[in-house]
Design a protein around this motif. Sequence first.
Motif, PDB file in Angstrom:
ATOM      1  N   ARG A  13      38.584 -21.476 -85.850  1.00 55.82           N
ATOM      2  CA  ARG A  13      39.894 -20.814 -85.713  1.00 55.82           C
ATOM      3  C   ARG A  13      39.753 -19.471 -84.990  1.00 55.82           C
ATOM      4  NH1 ARG A  13      41.968 -25.445 -85.838  1.00 55.82           N
ATOM      5  NH2 ARG A  13      42.441 -26.331 -87.860  1.00 55.82           N
ATOM      6  N   GLY A  61      46.579 -32.903 -79.211  1.00 55.48           N
ATOM      7  CA  GLY A  61      45.947 -33.280 -80.478  1.00 55.48           C
ATOM      8  C   GLY A  61      46.163 -32.149 -81.469  1.00 55.48           C
ATOM      9  N   ASN A 115      47.575 -32.531 -84.623  1.00 52.53           N
ATOM     10  CA  ASN A 115      47.478 -32.996 -86.000  1.00 52.53           C
ATOM     11  C   ASN A 115      48.537 -32.332 -86.886  1.00 52.53           C
ATOM     12  OD1 ASN A 115      45.849 -33.018 -88.897  1.00 52.53           O
ATOM     13  ND2 ASN A 115      45.680 -34.871 -87.703  1.00 52.53           N
ATOM     14  N   SER A 132      46.108 -25.429 -86.208  1.00 49.82           N
ATOM     15  CA  SER A 132      45.750 -24.732 -84.969  1.00 49.82           C
ATOM     16  C   SER A 132      47.006 -24.339 -84.190  1.00 49.82           C
ATOM     17  CB  SER A 132      44.854 -25.629 -84.109  1.00 49.82           C
ATOM     18  OG  SER A 132      45.310 -26.962 -84.176  1.00 49.82           O
ATOM     19  N   ASP A 182      50.819 -35.118 -80.145  1.00 50.66           N
ATOM     20  CA  ASP A 182      50.038 -35.953 -81.067  1.00 50.66           C
ATOM     21  C   ASP A 182      50.811 -37.243 -81.322  1.00 50.66           C
ATOM     22  OD1 ASP A 182      47.572 -34.874 -83.165  1.00 50.66           O
ATOM     23  OD2 ASP A 182      48.421 -36.861 -83.492  1.00 50.66           O
ATOM     24  N   ALA A 215      44.317 -41.647 -84.860  1.00 49.18           N
ATOM     25  CA  ALA A 215      43.647 -42.156 -83.660  1.00 49.18           C
ATOM     26  C   ALA A 215      44.185 -43.520 -83.263  1.00 49.18           C
ATOM     27  CB  ALA A 215      42.143 -42.255 -83.931  1.00 49.18           C
ATOM     28  N   MET A 234      42.874 -39.723 -89.318  1.00 50.39           N
ATOM     29  CA  MET A 234      43.486 -38.402 -89.085  1.00 50.39           C
ATOM     30  C   MET A 234      45.027 -38.484 -89.049  1.00 50.39           C
ATOM     31  SD  MET A 234      40.973 -36.853 -86.129  1.00 50.39           S
ATOM     32  CE  MET A 234      41.166 -38.193 -84.968  1.00 50.39           C
ATOM     33  N   GLY A 260      53.753 -39.069 -79.683  1.00 52.55           N
ATOM     34  CA  GLY A 260      53.455 -40.316 -78.973  1.00 52.55           C
ATOM     35  C   GLY A 260      52.007 -40.356 -78.558  1.00 52.55           C
ATOM     36  N   PHE A 281      48.940 -40.141 -76.095  1.00 57.37           N
ATOM     37  CA  PHE A 281      48.712 -39.296 -74.915  1.00 57.37           C
ATOM     38  C   PHE A 281      48.938 -40.098 -73.633  1.00 57.37           C
ATOM     39  CE2 PHE A 281      45.206 -36.959 -77.524  1.00 57.37           C
ATOM     40  CZ  PHE A 281      46.172 -36.330 -78.277  1.00 57.37           C
ATOM     41  N   ASP A 322      41.962 -31.491 -78.090  1.00 60.42           N
ATOM     42  CA  ASP A 322      41.321 -31.818 -79.371  1.00 60.42           C
ATOM     43  C   ASP A 322      41.664 -33.245 -79.774  1.00 60.42           C
ATOM     44  OD1 ASP A 322      39.786 -31.355 -81.567  1.00 60.42           O
ATOM     45  OD2 ASP A 322      41.181 -30.010 -82.573  1.00 60.42           O
ATOM     46  N   GLY A 323      41.310 -34.185 -78.901  1.00 59.77           N
ATOM     47  CA  GLY A 323      41.654 -35.587 -79.155  1.00 59.77           C
ATOM     48  C   GLY A 323      40.520 -36.404 -79.727  1.00 59.77           C
ATOM     49  N   ASP A 324      39.334 -35.850 -79.752  1.00 58.90           N
ATOM     50  CA  ASP A 324      38.158 -36.413 -80.427  1.00 58.90           C
ATOM     51  C   ASP A 324      37.585 -37.703 -79.836  1.00 58.90           C
ATOM     52  OD1 ASP A 324      37.868 -34.345 -82.159  1.00 58.90           O
ATOM     53  OD2 ASP A 324      38.611 -35.383 -83.924  1.00 58.90           O
ATOM     54  N   LEU A 325      38.414 -38.522 -79.197  1.00 57.25           N
ATOM     55  CA  LEU A 325      37.897 -39.793 -78.677  1.00 57.25           C
ATOM     56  C   LEU A 325      37.522 -39.657 -77.202  1.00 57.25           C
ATOM     57  CD1 LEU A 325      40.104 -40.669 -81.010  1.00 57.25           C
ATOM     58  CD2 LEU A 325      39.569 -42.931 -80.128  1.00 57.25           C
ATOM     59  N   SER A 367      40.727 -40.653 -75.115  1.00 58.38           N
ATOM     60  CA  SER A 367      41.784 -39.626 -75.113  1.00 58.38           C
ATOM     61  C   SER A 367      41.386 -38.469 -74.203  1.00 58.38           C
ATOM     62  CB  SER A 367      42.030 -39.116 -76.541  1.00 58.38           C
ATOM     63  OG  SER A 367      42.332 -40.206 -77.381  1.00 58.38           O
TER      64      SER A 367
HETATM   65  C1  LIG Z   1      40.888 -33.445 -84.624  1.00 59.46           C
HETATM   66  S1  LIG Z   1      42.579 -33.826 -84.701  1.00 59.46           S
HETATM   67  C2  LIG Z   1      43.327 -32.362 -84.068  1.00 59.46           C
HETATM   68  C3  LIG Z   1      43.112 -31.176 -84.958  1.00 59.46           C
HETATM   69  C4  LIG Z   1      43.914 -29.931 -84.644  1.00 59.46           C
HETATM   70  N1  LIG Z   1      43.851 -29.563 -83.234  1.00 59.46           N
HETATM   71  C5  LIG Z   1      43.385 -28.786 -85.480  1.00 59.46           C
HETATM   72  O1  LIG Z   1      42.506 -28.059 -84.985  1.00 59.46           O
HETATM   73  O2  LIG Z   1      43.834 -28.638 -86.627  1.00 59.46           O
HETATM   74  C6  LIG Z   1      42.762 -34.965 -83.372  1.00 59.46           C
HETATM   75  C7  LIG Z   1      44.183 -35.466 -83.210  1.00 59.46           C
HETATM   76  O3  LIG Z   1      44.266 -36.171 -81.976  1.00 59.46           O
HETATM   77  C8  LIG Z   1      45.204 -37.222 -82.137  1.00 59.46           C
HETATM   78  N2  LIG Z   1      44.915 -38.238 -81.089  1.00 59.46           N
HETATM   79  C9  LIG Z   1      43.698 -38.675 -80.679  1.00 59.46           C
HETATM   80  N3  LIG Z   1      43.830 -39.543 -79.656  1.00 59.46           N
HETATM   81  C10 LIG Z   1      45.170 -39.666 -79.430  1.00 59.46           C
HETATM   82  C11 LIG Z   1      45.945 -40.389 -78.469  1.00 59.46           C
HETATM   83  N4  LIG Z   1      45.365 -41.180 -77.551  1.00 59.46           N
HETATM   84  N5  LIG Z   1      47.285 -40.233 -78.495  1.00 59.46           N
HETATM   85  C12 LIG Z   1      47.881 -39.434 -79.423  1.00 59.46           C
HETATM   86  N6  LIG Z   1      47.203 -38.719 -80.359  1.00 59.46           N
HETATM   87  C13 LIG Z   1      45.857 -38.829 -80.350  1.00 59.46           C
HETATM   88  C14 LIG Z   1      45.034 -37.712 -83.566  1.00 59.46           C
HETATM   89  O4  LIG Z   1      46.223 -38.255 -84.054  1.00 59.46           O
HETATM   90  C15 LIG Z   1      44.634 -36.411 -84.299  1.00 59.46           C
HETATM   91  O5  LIG Z   1      45.726 -35.858 -84.977  1.00 59.46           O
END
Ligand SMILES: C[S@@+](CC[C@H](N)C(=O)[O-])C[C@H]1O[C@@H](n2cnc3c(N)ncnc32)[C@H](O)[C@@H]1O
Length: 252
Positions: free
Chosen positions: A52, A75, A77, A81, A102, A107, A125, A152, A154, A172-175, A178
């Motif tokens: 943070r 992303g 969530n 953030s 988001d 995911a 998540m 929706g 991304f 911050d989409g993690d995948l 994404s």
């Molecule tokens: C790690 S969380 C984000 C955390 C947030 N930024 C925080 O720091 O508190 C990742 C988010 O990405 C979203 N996400 C990942 N891939 C996605 C996609 N293709 N389309 C929409 N949302 C996606 C998930 O739903 C999730 O809520």
Amino acid sequence: MDDAFIAQWLDKDHRMPLPWHRAINKLLRYTRLNVQLVPRSFRWGMANVEARMNLFHLASQCAELGIPGDIVEIGCNDGESSIILQHIANTLAPDKQTHFYDSFQGAPAPKGLDEDLKVYQKGDMATSLFTFYDHFRRVNLPLPADTNVHQGWFEDTIPDDLPDQISFALLDGDLYSSTKHVLPHLYSRMSRGAICMFGVYYDETVLSRPHTILQYRSPGVKMATDEFFSGKAEKVSVLYAGEYTNGYFRKK
Ligand SMILES: C[S@@+](CC[C@H](N)C(=O)[O-])C[C@H]1O[C@@H](n2cnc3c(N)ncnc32)[C@H](O)[C@@H]1O
């Protein structure tokens, strides 16, 4: 602008060791056990106080320097953030709009490389728009009436719903999929001097975290990012964030 609100609003102040933590740790030092009591690092949200703080410093820097464009979070969530970004916008750059993206369903179903990596399952998540807005209410932070929350996938919202110019981005989409989809669109809209921070950017050659959980390493993010930056002038830097590792680059 001070950053004390992060500890107060996000309930992270209790990382402060209390007198009884210190007393027990003093006793533990006399044992052969290499352990000590540490207060829990957070109660709600998806990151720790170090992450943070990284977000605060990078986003407020772009606002203070007047880098042209809006503030986006891909992303968001449940909004922890986003609260930081909105407070920075309200305080330092009221002319800037904020945009939050988001699925709020978590995911997507992993495909291709994400399926091989086995870090996330469909729906991991998951949160809700209600929880997102509720977190703003809990800290009494007004969201502008025309707040841009883009619900929706991304793949459906980006690039069409992105602002034309970006001053600061949190990706911050993690995948892998994404990050791969979003990054080129962000990059092409970032102003010169704008910063993009990655919620996860795990580079074990810079900072090895072999015992951290797989989600905090999310290797697909670095793979997609490194593919994108191959041959580009910018380089991603690693930022310490306790058990997490953040990253960022500044657009040249
Ligand atoms: C790690 S969380 C984000 C955390 C947030 N930024 C925080 O720091 O508190 C990742 C988010 O990405 C979203 N996400 C990942 N891939 C996605 C996609 N293709 N389309 C929409 N949302 C996606 C998930 O739903 C999730 O809520």
